[in-house]
Design an enzyme around this catalytic site. Structure first.
Site, PDB file in Angstrom:
ATOM      1  N   GLU A  73      39.073  57.949  23.698  1.00 61.86           N
ATOM      2  CA  GLU A  73      38.190  56.971  23.060  1.00 61.86           C
ATOM      3  C   GLU A  73      38.461  56.887  21.565  1.00 61.86           C
ATOM      4  O   GLU A  73      38.403  55.814  20.972  1.00 61.86           O
ATOM      5  CB  GLU A  73      36.722  57.349  23.300  1.00 61.86           C
ATOM      6  CG  GLU A  73      35.716  56.322  22.798  1.00 61.86           C
ATOM      7  CD  GLU A  73      35.304  56.518  21.333  1.00 61.86           C
ATOM      8  OE1 GLU A  73      34.706  55.595  20.764  1.00 61.86           O
ATOM      9  OE2 GLU A  73      35.597  57.599  20.760  1.00 61.86           O
ATOM     10  N   GLU A  74      38.784  58.033  20.953  1.00 58.15           N
ATOM     11  CA  GLU A  74      38.839  58.099  19.494  1.00 58.15           C
ATOM     12  C   GLU A  74      39.952  57.259  18.876  1.00 58.15           C
ATOM     13  O   GLU A  74      39.747  56.642  17.833  1.00 58.15           O
ATOM     14  CB  GLU A  74      38.990  59.557  19.031  1.00 58.15           C
ATOM     15  CG  GLU A  74      37.774  60.433  19.277  1.00 58.15           C
ATOM     16  CD  GLU A  74      36.570  60.041  18.439  1.00 58.15           C
ATOM     17  OE1 GLU A  74      36.620  59.027  17.722  1.00 58.15           O
ATOM     18  OE2 GLU A  74      35.560  60.763  18.511  1.00 58.15           O
ATOM     19  N   ASP A  91      27.443  58.555  23.812  1.00 58.77           N
ATOM     20  CA  ASP A  91      28.421  58.802  22.750  1.00 58.77           C
ATOM     21  C   ASP A  91      27.777  58.609  21.380  1.00 58.77           C
ATOM     22  O   ASP A  91      28.352  57.997  20.494  1.00 58.77           O
ATOM     23  CB  ASP A  91      29.633  57.879  22.910  1.00 58.77           C
ATOM     24  CG  ASP A  91      30.746  58.195  21.909  1.00 58.77           C
ATOM     25  OD1 ASP A  91      30.738  59.302  21.341  1.00 58.77           O
ATOM     26  OD2 ASP A  91      31.612  57.328  21.689  1.00 58.77           O
ATOM     27  N   HIS A 147      33.284  63.052  13.087  1.00 53.59           N
ATOM     28  CA  HIS A 147      34.708  63.102  12.709  1.00 53.59           C
ATOM     29  C   HIS A 147      35.006  64.134  11.624  1.00 53.59           C
ATOM     30  O   HIS A 147      35.907  63.936  10.806  1.00 53.59           O
ATOM     31  CB  HIS A 147      35.195  61.730  12.245  1.00 53.59           C
ATOM     32  CG  HIS A 147      35.148  60.671  13.299  1.00 53.59           C
ATOM     33  ND1 HIS A 147      35.485  59.351  13.040  1.00 53.59           N
ATOM     34  CD2 HIS A 147      34.816  60.715  14.616  1.00 53.59           C
ATOM     35  CE1 HIS A 147      35.357  58.644  14.144  1.00 53.59           C
ATOM     36  NE2 HIS A 147      34.949  59.444  15.121  1.00 53.59           N
TER      37      HIS A 147
END
Length: 467
Positions: free
Chosen positions: A336-337, A364, A434
């Site tokens: 996904e990232e 998420d 992140h």
């Protein structure tokens, strides 16, 4: 004759009343049973939950799981083994090719102003190229938008472009604030590279003022290799200091060095487990999060929390002897990232196999206190979903409204499917998003378990009332 018609009318009316009354009573019984079942799901999660210990294992023993990395493969094996041990009806791996970007040695950055050196917390953005071995040194031009960079055009040549638009602190929904800034990170190099810049640095995507840089994906679009430039994020405290010093000394010079690179695409997998439905085995309700994470931390909130909550949903149904009517499927999406390859692959295979997906739920947004759900669905189902507010409100799930479902389930979108996004409280999410501090110790056990129960409750209602 008139009296006969009156008598017949009264008789019909009485029959009608006797027919309607049981239906109303039946609806009341259903609603009461729904309340009882939802309470059981919460009780089980809070007193017999496993999600927290699963998260400890995933994050502490495997850690960051960037697509294509050995850790991502370990996570695939972890997810497959766990769901098999839980005796789900079917568990399998769905192959998918994913990007493979590596960070390399720790990045360095500093700037000098009036002969004073200021060290800068920095990290390369995912997908960026490396600097030359000696690094990049140059004067800085600060901008607040992509449009401003475009207007400066050739004036950017030979400079380092510094995108410094902060979060809008007045927005209560922090995902809206993130959405208002993230274009700098994603497209800063794409816009600036064609003007011959030396590099791009971006203010980290957070409202916190600290010394922690936030990575994330970026792209070059269709720029030729000769116009691709190294791109990195600096901490918000450093961004504020750099902006201040630029006003005092517009010709100050900034230095940064990074050794990242993109390798050939690598094989990986979505991990899938399911309980087969009793009445509609060929109709699917999907739950999921993304198994990959950035490499800097442990990927606890993003998205280890969503992974373990999704698996816990099926376990909670099994422990409470709830046999779903539809097939309930958990998908641990890969990539996904920095590519969304897993979500796209899952939708592609679903279409290829003519699978009928009626609903999907994604987690998420971190493992914080539950607040509600957003949904992207047809008008036909709007009133049905809104009618569940009274059942979910006692558990803090007040925020139920139209909105985005989630990135990984978005490729499933059609006129018939209902897409849901689980919404926990978002105020702290972008403190960790992140970063190197997105670690297991930042997740609260009770909040995580409440989230798993919230998701299980929605899945129960979807399975009960959707056809």
């Amino acid at each position: 004759m008139k009296n006969i018609f009156i008598a017949i009318s009264i008789f019909i009316a009485l029959i009608s009343c006797s027919k309607t009354k049981p239906n109303k009573q039946s609806q009341q019984v259903v609603n009461k049973q729904d309340s009882i079942t939802i309470k059981q799901l919460f009780n089980t999660s809070l007193t017999n939950g496993e999600s927290y210990e699963w998260l400890r294992d995933l994050t502490s023993n495997i850690g960051g799981r960037l697509s294509g990395s050995p850790e991502a493969q370990q996570a695939v094996e972890w997810g497959e083994k766990l769901m098999k041990n839980l005796n789900f009806d079917n568990v399998w791996l769905q192959p998918v090719m994913v990007p493979h970007w590596v960070r390399g040695e720790k990045e360095e950055a500093y700037f000098t102003s009036n002969n004073v050196k200021f060290n800068v917390p920095i990290c390369a953005l995912g997908g960026s190229i490396a600097t030359p071995k000696e690094g990049v040194l140059g004067e800085v031009i600060e901008v607040n938008s992509l449009e401003e960079a475009e207007k400066l055009g050739e004036k950017l040549k030979g400079k380092i472009v510094f995108f410094n638009r902060p979060f809008d602190a007045t927005l209560i929904e922090t995902f809206r604030a993130y959405g208002g800034c993230v274009d700098q990170r994603v497209n800063g190099a794409k816009v600036s590279g064609k003007y011959g810049v030396l590099g791009v640095i971006v203010r980290s995507m957070t409202s916190s003022i600290d010394d922690i840089p936030h990575t994330g994906s970026m792209g070059y679009g269709d720029l030729p290799d000769t116009e691709k430039v190294p791109t990195a994020a600096i901490s918000t405290k450093a961004a504020d200091l750099l902006s201040k010093k630029l006003k005092e000394n517009p010709t100050l010079r900034f230095y940064f060095k990074q050794g990242c690179k993109t390798l050939p695409d690598a094989p990986s997998y979505n991990v899938i487990g399911e309980i087969v439905g009793s009445d509609y085995p060929n109709k699917y309700i999907t739950i999921g999060g993304h198994l990959d994470s950035w490499d800097l931390g442990e990927g606890a909130h993003d998205d280890g929390a969503g992974i373990v909550q999704s698996i816990e949903v099926l376990r909670l149904l099994k422990l409470n002897n709830i046999q779903p009517k539809h097939t309930i499927r958990v998908v641990l999406f890969m990539n996904e990232e920095n590519g969304l390859r897993g979500g796209k692959k899952y939708a592609e295979e679903a279409k290829k196999n003519n699978e009928n997906h009626i609903a999907a739920l994604e987690s998420d947004s971190g493992g914080f206190t539950p607040r509600g759900f957003s949904f992207d669905a047809s008008e036909k189902n709007y009133n049905l979903f809104m009618s569940w507010k009274s059942l979910l409100a006692p558990y803090g799930l007040h925020d139920i409204k139209k909105g985005h479902g989630g990135a990984d389930i978005s490729p499933l979108k059609s006129e018939t499917i209902s897409l849901f996004g689980y919404k926990p409280d978002s105020q702290r999410y972008f403190d960790y998003h992140h970063t190197a501090i997105d670690t297991f110790d930042k997740v609260n056990k009770r909040e995580l378990e409440l989230g798993a129960a919230s998701m299980a409750s929605l899945i129960y209602l979807l399975d009960t009332y959707l056809k």
